[in-house]
Structure formats: C-alpha cells, structure tokens
Design a protein around this motif. Structure first.
Motif: not given
Length: 116
Positions: A1-4, A45-52, A115-116
């Motif tokens: 959903m975030l990607r869309i 960051h969604l593709e790499n799954e890193k933290v913000f 992220n929480i």
C-alpha cells in the motif's frame, strides 16, 4: 500500500505542478519537489528495507506542512467560488487537491504506523 501511495503522490505532484503551479511562486514548487523526493526516498527504503533517518522525518514533516497549506489554499478557492458564484474549473482543482492531500496524509500515517 505504501508503494502504491508513493507512486500516486509522485503522479499527483507532477499533475499538480503542470496543471496549477507551472507559473507559481518558487516555494510551492519547492514543496512539490520535496514531495517527489520524499516519496522517491520512501520507495528506495521500502525496496532495501532500511530504517528511516532524521532526514526522512524532516521531509515527512515538510510534506505534512504542504498538505496543510494545500488544504488552506483549497478552502480559500472554495470560499471565493461561493462568494462570486463561479465554479468554472474550481471543481476539478478542488477534487485534485483533496485527493492529493488525502494521499499525502494517508501515506504519512501508514508510514509512521509501519515504522513504530
């Protein structure tokens, strides 16, 4: 959903820029650029799954400020349309603005929930 929602925000930002802000002042154009950059960073960051990092939260805050600005701007357009009894193309503008604001706010809410 975030990607869309990220892709939708980028598309709406470009549509909003070409439709309404092409001959505008520099700070709304900068805000559109911030929306595009932030959503691009979210996609990365969604593709790499890193933290913000802090920069992401600063850009998210600026996105929220821009959404508030758009809401106030749309309210003024609606008020002016009612006062002058002229709704020529304001319906399209208000619809696009409402969709853009809701998309930004929903994107930020889902992002912070993730992220929480």
């Amino acid at each position: 959903m975030l990607r869309i929602l990220s892709y939708l925000n980028i598309a709406l930002a470009l549509t909003y820029f070409f439709g309404y802000l092409l001959n505008s002042y520099s700070w709304p154009i900068a805000a559109i650029l911030i929306v595009i950059v932030f959503n691009g960073m979210v996609l990365q960051h969604l593709e790499n799954e890193k933290v913000f990092k802090t920069v992401h939260y600063v850009l998210a805050f600026l996105n929220l400020v821009f959404a508030i600005f758009l809401t106030i701007w749309a309210c003024h357009i609606l008020q002016s349309s009612i006062e002058h009894n002229y709704f020529g193309d304001s319906g399209i503008y208000l619809g696009l603005t409402t969709l853009f604001v809701l998309s930004i706010v929903l994107h930020l809410l889902l992002l912070f929930k993730k992220n929480i």
